[in-house]
Write an enzyme that holds these catalytic residues in place. Structure first.
Site, short mmCIF file in Angstrom:
data_model
loop_
_atom_site.label_atom_id
_atom_site.label_comp_id
_atom_site.label_asym_id
_atom_site.label_seq_id
_atom_site.Cartn_x
_atom_site.Cartn_y
_atom_site.Cartn_z
N TYR A 1 12.81 -3.69 -5.20
CA TYR A 1 11.71 -3.65 -6.16
C TYR A 1 10.65 -2.61 -5.89
O TYR A 1 10.16 -1.96 -6.81
CB TYR A 1 11.01 -5.02 -6.19
CG TYR A 1 9.70 -5.00 -6.93
CD1 TYR A 1 9.68 -5.00 -8.33
CD2 TYR A 1 8.50 -4.95 -6.25
CE1 TYR A 1 8.47 -4.95 -9.01
CE2 TYR A 1 7.29 -4.89 -6.93
CZ TYR A 1 7.28 -4.90 -8.32
OH TYR A 1 6.10 -4.83 -8.98
N GLY B 1 0.17 0.12 -5.03
CA GLY B 1 -1.10 -0.59 -4.94
C GLY B 1 -2.08 -0.06 -5.95
O GLY B 1 -2.32 1.13 -6.01
N CYS C 1 0.83 -1.21 0.00
CA CYS C 1 0.00 0.00 0.00
C CYS C 1 0.85 1.25 0.00
O CYS C 1 2.03 1.22 0.33
CB CYS C 1 -0.87 0.06 1.25
SG CYS C 1 -1.92 -1.37 1.47
N ASN D 1 -0.20 1.13 5.78
CA ASN D 1 0.63 0.34 4.87
C ASN D 1 1.39 -0.66 5.72
O ASN D 1 2.07 -0.26 6.67
CB ASN D 1 1.60 1.24 4.12
CG ASN D 1 2.70 0.48 3.39
OD1 ASN D 1 3.83 0.94 3.27
ND2 ASN D 1 2.40 -0.70 2.90
N GLY D 2 1.28 -1.93 5.37
CA GLY D 2 2.01 -2.94 6.11
C GLY D 2 1.10 -4.08 6.51
O GLY D 2 -0.05 -4.15 6.06
P1 AMP Z 1 7.55 -13.74 -10.89
O1 AMP Z 1 8.95 -14.27 -10.76
O2 AMP Z 1 6.88 -14.12 -12.15
O3 AMP Z 1 6.73 -14.10 -9.70
O4 AMP Z 1 7.61 -12.15 -10.94
C1 AMP Z 1 8.73 -11.49 -10.56
C2 AMP Z 1 8.67 -10.04 -10.99
O5 AMP Z 1 7.60 -9.37 -10.34
C3 AMP Z 1 9.95 -9.36 -10.57
O6 AMP Z 1 10.78 -9.24 -11.67
C4 AMP Z 1 9.53 -8.02 -10.05
O7 AMP Z 1 9.70 -7.03 -11.05
C5 AMP Z 1 8.08 -8.17 -9.74
N1 AMP Z 1 7.88 -8.32 -8.29
C6 AMP Z 1 8.69 -8.82 -7.37
N2 AMP Z 1 8.14 -8.79 -6.15
C7 AMP Z 1 6.94 -8.25 -6.28
C8 AMP Z 1 5.89 -7.93 -5.39
N3 AMP Z 1 5.98 -8.20 -4.11
N4 AMP Z 1 4.78 -7.33 -5.87
C9 AMP Z 1 4.68 -7.08 -7.17
N5 AMP Z 1 5.63 -7.36 -8.06
C10 AMP Z 1 6.76 -7.94 -7.65
#
Ligand code: AMP
Length: 497
Positions: free
Chosen positions: A265, A50, A24, A125-126
């Site tokens: 990320y 989000g 969030c 958030n959290g």
């Molecule tokens: P996947 O390995 O298909 O599950 O997706 C990984 C990709 O999603 C990564 O390259 C990040 O850019 C992105 N990602 C990583 N962690 C998250 C997260 N917690 N929420 C949303 N996207 C994420």
């Protein structure tokens, strides 16, 4: 706006189930004209935190107003008539994504409650790691929950406190929480920003024409033209009211331990989190990654998996002395692939979002850089796409260490069974993803990119994704796994009583 209703489901106790893990963004502004319009702009800058739902609460000197919507901030609050819909000089806002706990309107924030001494709106958030336990206690003692969101437990705890002053009631509630949180709360007199005792989730304090602003990230301050003042510190409660700005420390002092995944990320590259530029850190991660994983291979181009892999790929290319090329083009008119509630939708999302740039890829030895690999769904598809576009070799590098452990503090990180690196060696991962070589940044390299060396006795960051070292108790999880007999007994006593 009308509320959606759906069937009641009891709190989850299955460790294989995804408990609500919220990603969030929060925002708040005090004593400023068009407070809700400014909040909408701030939330727009926090949209990456989000995308499922958003909300704003304002206070006009007499009454509170709230609007909560599913979908993007721009669609919900872009109309230009916010001062009529959400009048007042004080407002807070929230943008939300959740994996579970229901994507329904009742869970959308800010949450509002009318307490003995007046209204309170809360944006959180959290994720609380003792939410289910708190909820069971509260429900058994008569609280009626309107949502399945952990943020509501905070409101109940404030409501039930017998202390006479709001700040004492709030403090008493905070002291019962466990987990990661950045909160922005608003009463008829006050705006309050709080960070959990370890500072796991980020929160900054800004200044707009002499008035206080809270936001998850500095990019929201830049958006509204506010000056960055400082981070709200770990375990700090900042209170803004007619007396000015005051800082309180409701918890025993601890060393800060902010979440390292904000750097990997989650935060936006133009944000500065806990004094470090996200962009610069990500580039350094890329440089380190090149130092650690380039030996023995020869590549023609370094290609980022857009957009989150871009700064690390730049750092990688600069360190390796290889050309950085946009070999994959992102379609910006769909949300982040990962932010889709089901696996099926996520796979479709990758195809909808990324396209190969054959002019860069055909006949080349390509080194792909991504910020992180979670389930591997994205990587499998990207690698296949790059090969189909004619790449001679495909090498994949992750700018974070192997992700082996789930998160419980507000980042959507699935259970171990779904985490690629929790279940396979690097060689197996290379085979599964179909790459010629695979490499990850080391934990030492990650800390190096943060310009520090990991203190193994007392790590400077929350880095359980890679190490399995959780910085707090995980009470709900312990109970779910039947590990906490004492609490289990207490709970069954409460239920039986
Ligand atoms: P996947 O390995 O298909 O599950 O997706 C990984 C990709 O999603 C990564 O390259 C990040 O850019 C992105 N990602 C990583 N962690 C998250 C997260 N917690 N929420 C949303 N996207 C994420």
């Amino acid at each position: 706006m009308s509320q959606q209703h759906e069937r009641w489901s009891p709190p989850m106790r299955d460790p294989d189930d995804d408990t609500p893990r919220l990603e969030c963004g929060v925002f708040g502004i005090y004593d400023t004209a068009e407070a809700s319009g400014i909040t909408a702009l701030g939330l727009h800058a926090l949209q990456h935190r989000g995308q499922e739902a958003c909300g704003i609460a304002s206070f006009d000197g007499h009454r509170f107003h709230t609007e909560r919507h599913m979908g993007y901030v721009g669609d919900a609050f872009g109309g230009g008539d916010l001062d009529r819909r959400l009048p007042g000089r004080q407002a807070i806002g929230h943008t939300r994504y959740s994996t579970a706990g229901g994507s329904f309107l009742r869970n959308v924030q800010p949450m509002f409650a009318d307490l003995e001494a007046g209204g309170i709106a809360l944006a959180h958030n959290g994720n609380l790691t003792n939410f289910l336990t708190l909820r069971e206690q509260l429900v058994s003692e008569g609280s009626i929950f309107q949502s399945t969101s952990d943020s509501e437990a905070i409101l109940h705890l404030i409501a039930r406190s017998r202390r006479p002053k709001f700040l004492d009631r709030f403090t008493e509630a905070l002291q019962q929480l466990e987990g990661g949180y950045a909160l922005v709360a608003m009463t008829n007199k006050k705006l309050v920003g709080v960070r959990d005792p370890l500072g796991i989730r980020p929160l900054v304090l800004g200044d707009l024409n002499g008035k206080a602003v809270f936001a998850s990230e500095t990019c929201a301050l830049d958006m509204i033209g506010a000056r960055f003042v400082r981070d709200v510190e770990h375990g700090e409660m900042v209170v803004v009211d007619e007396k000015g700005l005051r800082s309180f420390r409701p918890f025993p002092a601890q060393q800060a331990r902010p979440c390292i995944f904000e750097y990997v990320y989650f935060a936006r590259p133009d944000s500065v989190v806990n004094g470090r530029s996200i962009y610069e850190v990500r580039k350094r991660m890329g440089r380190r990654l090149a130092q650690e994983t380039l030996a023995g291979i020869d590549v023609d181009v370094v290609v980022p998996v857009p957009d989150s892999g871009v700064p690390a790929a730049l750092g990688f290319a600069q360190e390796a002395g290889k050309p950085f090329e946009m070999g994959i083009i992102r379609n910006h008119y769909v949300g982040r692939t990962f932010i889709q509630p089901t696996q099926g939708e996520r796979e479709l999302g990758v195809r909808m979002k990324l396209a190969p740039n054959r002019a860069v890829l055909a006949g080349k030895k390509v080194l792909l850089v991504d910020d992180s690999i979670v389930r591997g769904t994205n990587s499998v598809r990207v690698v296949r796409m790059v090969r189909e576009a004619g790449a001679k070799e495909v090498h994949l590098r992750s700018a974070s260490p192997p992700i082996k452990w789930p998160d419980y503090y507000g980042i959507d990180m699935p259970d171990r069974g779904k985490l690629l690196a929790a279940n396979h060696s690097v060689d197996e991962i290379a085979r599964i993803l179909g790459v010629d070589s695979m490499g990850y940044l080391s934990v030492e390299g990650l800390y190096g990119a943060m310009d520090t060396v990991r203190n193994n006795a007392q790590p400077q960051f929350t880095d359980h994704y890679f190490t399995g070292e959780y910085p707090t108790r995980l009470l709900d999880k312990e109970i779910a796994e039947g590990r906490n007999e004492l609490v289990e007994r207490q709970l069954s006593f409460l239920v039986d009583a």
